[in-house]
Scaffold this active site. Structure first.
Site, PDB file in Angstrom:
ATOM      1  N   PHE A  10      -1.465   3.284  -0.015  1.00 49.61           N
ATOM      2  CA  PHE A  10      -1.961   4.667  -0.025  1.00 49.61           C
ATOM      3  C   PHE A  10      -2.876   4.960   1.172  1.00 49.61           C
ATOM      4  O   PHE A  10      -2.564   5.806   2.024  1.00 49.61           O
ATOM      5  CB  PHE A  10      -2.666   4.892  -1.372  1.00 49.61           C
ATOM      6  N   THR A  34       4.006  -5.369  -1.600  1.00 52.44           N
ATOM      7  CA  THR A  34       3.950  -5.593  -3.044  1.00 52.44           C
ATOM      8  C   THR A  34       4.476  -4.322  -3.710  1.00 52.44           C
ATOM      9  O   THR A  34       4.903  -3.387  -3.023  1.00 52.44           O
ATOM     10  CB  THR A  34       2.494  -5.819  -3.491  1.00 52.44           C
ATOM     11  N   SER A  83      -5.356  -3.400  -5.742  1.00 55.63           N
ATOM     12  CA  SER A  83      -6.367  -2.340  -5.827  1.00 55.63           C
ATOM     13  C   SER A  83      -6.518  -1.671  -7.197  1.00 55.63           C
ATOM     14  O   SER A  83      -7.358  -0.783  -7.327  1.00 55.63           O
ATOM     15  CB  SER A  83      -6.047  -1.259  -4.787  1.00 55.63           C
ATOM     16  N   THR A  98      -5.112 -12.447  -3.126  1.00 56.43           N
ATOM     17  CA  THR A  98      -5.087 -11.571  -1.941  1.00 56.43           C
ATOM     18  C   THR A  98      -6.487 -11.180  -1.502  1.00 56.43           C
ATOM     19  O   THR A  98      -6.849 -11.310  -0.326  1.00 56.43           O
ATOM     20  CB  THR A  98      -4.229 -10.323  -2.223  1.00 56.43           C
ATOM     21  N   THR A 132     -14.946  -1.102  -1.382  1.00 47.31           N
ATOM     22  CA  THR A 132     -15.066  -0.076  -2.414  1.00 47.31           C
ATOM     23  C   THR A 132     -16.491   0.021  -2.950  1.00 47.31           C
ATOM     24  O   THR A 132     -17.244  -0.961  -2.896  1.00 47.31           O
ATOM     25  CB  THR A 132     -14.098  -0.446  -3.571  1.00 47.31           C
ATOM     26  N   ASP A 133     -16.817   1.176  -3.522  1.00 47.23           N
ATOM     27  CA  ASP A 133     -18.127   1.328  -4.180  1.00 47.23           C
ATOM     28  C   ASP A 133     -18.197   0.537  -5.489  1.00 47.23           C
ATOM     29  O   ASP A 133     -19.279   0.346  -6.041  1.00 47.23           O
ATOM     30  CB  ASP A 133     -18.445   2.811  -4.441  1.00 47.23           C
ATOM     31  N   TYR A 158     -11.091  -6.814 -10.360  1.00 44.07           N
ATOM     32  CA  TYR A 158     -10.857  -6.144  -9.070  1.00 44.07           C
ATOM     33  C   TYR A 158     -12.146  -6.074  -8.261  1.00 44.07           C
ATOM     34  O   TYR A 158     -12.202  -6.529  -7.110  1.00 44.07           O
ATOM     35  CB  TYR A 158     -10.286  -4.733  -9.296  1.00 44.07           C
ATOM     36  N   ALA A 160     -14.935  -7.621  -8.610  1.00 41.78           N
ATOM     37  CA  ALA A 160     -15.498  -8.944  -8.299  1.00 41.78           C
ATOM     38  C   ALA A 160     -14.780  -9.563  -7.104  1.00 41.78           C
ATOM     39  O   ALA A 160     -15.402 -10.187  -6.231  1.00 41.78           O
ATOM     40  CB  ALA A 160     -15.403  -9.857  -9.520  1.00 41.78           C
ATOM     41  N   LYS A 162     -13.221  -7.912  -4.710  1.00 41.23           N
ATOM     42  CA  LYS A 162     -13.605  -7.179  -3.498  1.00 41.23           C
ATOM     43  C   LYS A 162     -15.022  -7.588  -3.063  1.00 41.23           C
ATOM     44  O   LYS A 162     -15.306  -7.722  -1.872  1.00 41.23           O
ATOM     45  CB  LYS A 162     -13.540  -5.668  -3.734  1.00 41.23           C
ATOM     46  N   ASN A 188     -10.655   7.535  -3.701  1.00 44.29           N
ATOM     47  CA  ASN A 188      -9.872   8.419  -2.833  1.00 44.29           C
ATOM     48  C   ASN A 188      -8.792   9.135  -3.627  1.00 44.29           C
ATOM     49  O   ASN A 188      -8.352   8.640  -4.674  1.00 44.29           O
ATOM     50  CB  ASN A 188      -9.134   7.597  -1.773  1.00 44.29           C
ATOM     51  N   VAL A 214      -6.067  10.009 -21.314  1.00 47.99           N
ATOM     52  CA  VAL A 214      -7.475   9.949 -20.917  1.00 47.99           C
ATOM     53  C   VAL A 214      -8.113   8.784 -21.662  1.00 47.99           C
ATOM     54  O   VAL A 214      -8.089   8.725 -22.893  1.00 47.99           O
ATOM     55  CB  VAL A 214      -8.174  11.281 -21.264  1.00 47.99           C
ATOM     56  N   ARG A 290     -10.562   1.575 -21.399  1.00 47.56           N
ATOM     57  CA  ARG A 290     -10.382   0.377 -20.557  1.00 47.56           C
ATOM     58  C   ARG A 290     -11.495  -0.614 -20.902  1.00 47.56           C
ATOM     59  O   ARG A 290     -12.670  -0.214 -20.971  1.00 47.56           O
ATOM     60  CB  ARG A 290     -10.507   0.838 -19.103  1.00 47.56           C
TER      61      ARG A 290
HETATM   62  P1  NAD Z   1      -2.845   0.245  -2.408  1.00 48.19           P
HETATM   63  O1  NAD Z   1      -2.737  -0.646  -3.590  1.00 48.19           O
HETATM   64  O2  NAD Z   1      -2.207   1.599  -2.438  1.00 48.19           O
HETATM   65  O3  NAD Z   1      -2.259  -0.490  -1.111  1.00 48.19           O
HETATM   66  C1  NAD Z   1      -2.525  -1.828  -0.834  1.00 48.19           C
HETATM   67  C2  NAD Z   1      -1.514  -2.293   0.211  1.00 48.19           C
HETATM   68  O4  NAD Z   1      -1.817  -3.658   0.529  1.00 48.19           O
HETATM   69  C3  NAD Z   1      -0.062  -2.266  -0.271  1.00 48.19           C
HETATM   70  O5  NAD Z   1       0.749  -1.684   0.724  1.00 48.19           O
HETATM   71  C4  NAD Z   1       0.301  -3.720  -0.481  1.00 48.19           C
HETATM   72  O6  NAD Z   1       1.669  -4.009  -0.266  1.00 48.19           O
HETATM   73  C5  NAD Z   1      -0.586  -4.396   0.554  1.00 48.19           C
HETATM   74  N1  NAD Z   1      -0.878  -5.796   0.221  1.00 48.19           N
HETATM   75  C6  NAD Z   1      -1.266  -6.291  -0.990  1.00 48.19           C
HETATM   76  N2  NAD Z   1      -1.439  -7.626  -0.902  1.00 48.19           N
HETATM   77  C7  NAD Z   1      -1.178  -7.966   0.401  1.00 48.19           C
HETATM   78  C8  NAD Z   1      -1.219  -9.179   1.111  1.00 48.19           C
HETATM   79  N3  NAD Z   1      -1.536 -10.337   0.508  1.00 48.19           N
HETATM   80  N4  NAD Z   1      -0.915  -9.174   2.431  1.00 48.19           N
HETATM   81  C9  NAD Z   1      -0.578  -8.011   3.049  1.00 48.19           C
HETATM   82  N5  NAD Z   1      -0.508  -6.834   2.418  1.00 48.19           N
HETATM   83  C10 NAD Z   1      -0.817  -6.798   1.108  1.00 48.19           C
HETATM   84  O7  NAD Z   1      -4.391   0.357  -2.112  1.00 48.19           O
HETATM   85  P2  NAD Z   1      -5.230   1.542  -1.453  1.00 48.19           P
HETATM   86  O8  NAD Z   1      -5.671   2.458  -2.525  1.00 48.19           O
HETATM   87  O9  NAD Z   1      -4.499   2.063  -0.273  1.00 48.19           O
HETATM   88  O10 NAD Z   1      -6.526   0.735  -0.976  1.00 48.19           O
HETATM   89  C11 NAD Z   1      -6.599   0.175   0.335  1.00 48.19           C
HETATM   90  C12 NAD Z   1      -7.934  -0.530   0.487  1.00 48.19           C
HETATM   91  O11 NAD Z   1      -8.993   0.403   0.282  1.00 48.19           O
HETATM   92  C13 NAD Z   1      -8.170  -1.649  -0.541  1.00 48.19           C
HETATM   93  O12 NAD Z   1      -8.809  -2.705   0.126  1.00 48.19           O
HETATM   94  C14 NAD Z   1      -9.065  -1.026  -1.584  1.00 48.19           C
HETATM   95  O13 NAD Z   1      -9.882  -1.995  -2.194  1.00 48.19           O
HETATM   96  C15 NAD Z   1      -9.878  -0.079  -0.719  1.00 48.19           C
HETATM   97  N6  NAD Z   1     -10.397   1.109  -1.410  1.00 48.19           N
HETATM   98  C16 NAD Z   1      -9.566   1.905  -2.160  1.00 48.19           C
HETATM   99  C17 NAD Z   1     -10.067   3.053  -2.766  1.00 48.19           C
HETATM  100  C18 NAD Z   1      -9.176   3.976  -3.577  1.00 48.19           C
HETATM  101  O14 NAD Z   1      -9.681   4.924  -4.208  1.00 48.19           O
HETATM  102  N7  NAD Z   1      -7.857   3.798  -3.572  1.00 48.19           N
HETATM  103  C19 NAD Z   1     -11.419   3.381  -2.622  1.00 48.19           C
HETATM  104  C20 NAD Z   1     -12.243   2.543  -1.854  1.00 48.19           C
HETATM  105  C21 NAD Z   1     -11.714   1.423  -1.240  1.00 48.19           C
HETATM  106  P1  TYD Z   2      -8.419   4.825 -11.386  1.00 42.81           P
HETATM  107  O1  TYD Z   2      -7.672   5.903 -10.676  1.00 42.81           O
HETATM  108  O2  TYD Z   2      -7.663   3.670 -11.951  1.00 42.81           O
HETATM  109  O3  TYD Z   2      -9.570   4.339 -10.379  1.00 42.81           O
HETATM  110  P2  TYD Z   2     -10.852   3.369 -10.670  1.00 42.81           P
HETATM  111  O4  TYD Z   2     -10.716   2.726 -11.979  1.00 42.81           O
HETATM  112  O5  TYD Z   2     -10.723   2.394  -9.535  1.00 42.81           O
HETATM  113  O6  TYD Z   2     -12.047   4.270 -10.562  1.00 42.81           O
HETATM  114  O7  TYD Z   2      -9.231   5.494 -12.577  1.00 42.81           O
HETATM  115  C1  TYD Z   2     -10.159   6.551 -12.328  1.00 42.81           C
HETATM  116  C2  TYD Z   2     -10.807   6.882 -13.641  1.00 42.81           C
HETATM  117  O8  TYD Z   2      -9.823   7.438 -14.518  1.00 42.81           O
HETATM  118  C3  TYD Z   2     -11.363   5.666 -14.375  1.00 42.81           C
HETATM  119  O9  TYD Z   2     -12.570   6.041 -15.032  1.00 42.81           O
HETATM  120  C4  TYD Z   2     -10.291   5.326 -15.411  1.00 42.81           C
HETATM  121  C5  TYD Z   2      -9.704   6.691 -15.738  1.00 42.81           C
HETATM  122  N1  TYD Z   2      -8.267   6.685 -16.120  1.00 42.81           N
HETATM  123  C6  TYD Z   2      -7.861   7.343 -17.285  1.00 42.81           C
HETATM  124  O10 TYD Z   2      -8.671   7.935 -18.022  1.00 42.81           O
HETATM  125  N2  TYD Z   2      -6.534   7.327 -17.605  1.00 42.81           N
HETATM  126  C7  TYD Z   2      -5.592   6.688 -16.834  1.00 42.81           C
HETATM  127  O11 TYD Z   2      -4.389   6.666 -17.217  1.00 42.81           O
HETATM  128  C8  TYD Z   2      -6.019   6.038 -15.643  1.00 42.81           C
HETATM  129  C9  TYD Z   2      -5.040   5.315 -14.768  1.00 42.81           C
HETATM  130  C10 TYD Z   2      -7.375   6.061 -15.314  1.00 42.81           C
END
Ligand code: NAD
Ligand code: TYD
Length: 354
Positions: A10, A34, A83, A98, A132-133, A158, A160, A162, A188, A214, A290
């Protein structure tokens, strides 16, 4: 050129697309592909000589070493990770492999490459670790938002994993002098978000007339940032960040989950009205919470604003509208990611929660 890991996921995909929209500096993409990695996210770069995609694991130090030696990047930006918190609860091992072991091997490969550079190039290299936060744990209502000095209190496998990776990155700077930068960002949302996470899941379920699950009371709070603002912040930290520093990134947008779901429902009712179901919110279904669910995250983004001059461009209202519209315009993308493996995950995650 720059090396970007996790670039088919993403945020990584958004980062590469935005980078090449703004620069001509080439990108080598490394992604294991993946379930969360989707080459379709990068289709618009097919045939673009500025982009090279390599399928591989960040934990494969041999491969990473070859890529570094061959392409000689000036920066490595590490997005690659497992993630999804719910998946980390069901099966933590991939997260350890990973996020911890993989990051370690990646750091080792970068350290070997960096050690062999001439002095001028050595000071120019950057290793930017995207985190991540969630490493800071959970806040109570009224607690101040997470600053960069907030103590680490990760609560899920997760977060832990990170947190462990952040510590390794810090140690490589402290011990070896590796020129690192770390960013800790809030939740994000935006285009190409895999529909297992809250916002895209709610959009695609509502469009399909499926329940909107929810967790618990829906009053958990997250601090939402439009993905392109996160990508802009990373570019800013890469260019101007001080070595060894941590920058928290967030949009000052704390929202309860239930409010997010209602906002999505209202936007869908406006942008894609369904005469059979004038109110998508009737699909909201409360399900079992959860385990260990963090109650509140909030980012204090004053350091990056003050030191580097970054500010988000989108409000939550503008970003969520763009996001819902993107999912309406890209139904083929949604159909394609909803593979057999994805359907199995949905059954596993939601079966016991009713
Ligand atoms: P995502 O799960 O959408 O994408 C992760 C990508 O990493 C995938 O394309 C996957 O194929 C690849 N990947 C996984 N294991 C791998 C490995 N061993 N070697 C190479 N590639 C590998 O995640 P995202 O939401 O895009 O998050 C990206 C980064 O940002 C992560 O490090 C996550 O912790 C961090 N982050 C995400 C958010 C969020 O809200 N999504 C917020 C803050 C930080
Ligand atoms: P998520 O998008 O999995 O991000 P994170 O857990 O990393 O913050 O979840 C965001 C919030 O939404 C979290 O408080 C869990 C909640 N949630 C639901 O209530 N229902 C769902 O089906 C999912 C996936 C998450």
């Amino acid at each position: 050129m720059i090396l970007v890991t996790g670039s088919a996921g993403f945020i990584g995909a958004n980062f590469v697309l935005d980078w090449l929209a703004e620069h001509d500096e080439p990108v080598v993409s490394l992604d294991k592909l993946t379930y969360a990695g989707n080459l379709e996210n990068l289709t618009s770069l097919n045939g673009d000589p500025r982009h090279l995609f390599v399928r591989g694991d960040i934990g494969d130090a041999g491969l990473v070493g070859e890529l570094l030696a061959q392409h000689r990047p000036r920066a490595v930006i590490n997005f690659a990770a497992e993630s999804h918190v719910d998946r980390s609860i069901r099966g933590p091992e991939d997260f350890i492999q990973t996020n911890i072991v993989g990051t370690f091997h990646l750091l080792e490969a970068v350290r070997a490459y960096w050690s062999g550079l001439a002095d001028g190039e050595k000071t120019g290299l950057r290793f930017l670790h995207v985190s991540t936060d969630e490493v800071y744990g959970s806040l109570a209502k009224g607690d101040p938002a997470f600053s960069e000095t907030h103590r680490y209190e990760p609560n899920s496998p997760y977060s832990a994993s990170k947190a462990a990776s952040d510590h390794l990155v810090r140690a490589y700077h402290h011990t070896y002098g590796l020129p690192v930068l770390t960013t800790n960002c809030s939740n994000n949302y935006g285009p190409y978000h895999f529909p297992e996470k809250l916002i895209p899941l709610m959009i695609v379920n509502a469009l399909a007339g499926k329940p909107l699950p929810v967790y618990g009371d829906g009053q958990q709070i997250r601090d939402w940032l439009y993905v392109k603002d996160h990508c802009a912040a990373i570019r800013c930290v890469l260019e101007k960040g001080r070595l060894g520093e941590v920058y928290n990134i967030g949009g000052w947008n704390e929202k309860a989950n239930l409010e997010i779901v209602h906002t999505i429902c209202a936007l869908l009712d406006e942008l894609a009205p369904n005469p059979l179901r004038p109110q998508s919110s009737v699909l909201i279904t409360y399900v079992q919470d959860r385990p260990g669910h963090d109650r509140r995250y909030a980012i204090d983004a004053r350091k990056i604003e003050r030191e580097l001059g970054w500010k988000p461009a989108e409000t939550f209202e503008s970003g969520i509208r763009k996001t819902v519209q993107w999912y309406l315009d890209n139904r083929e993308w949604v159909r394609n990611v909803q593979s057999g493996a994805y359907r199995q995950w949905v059954e596993k995650n939601y079966a016991g929660r009713a």
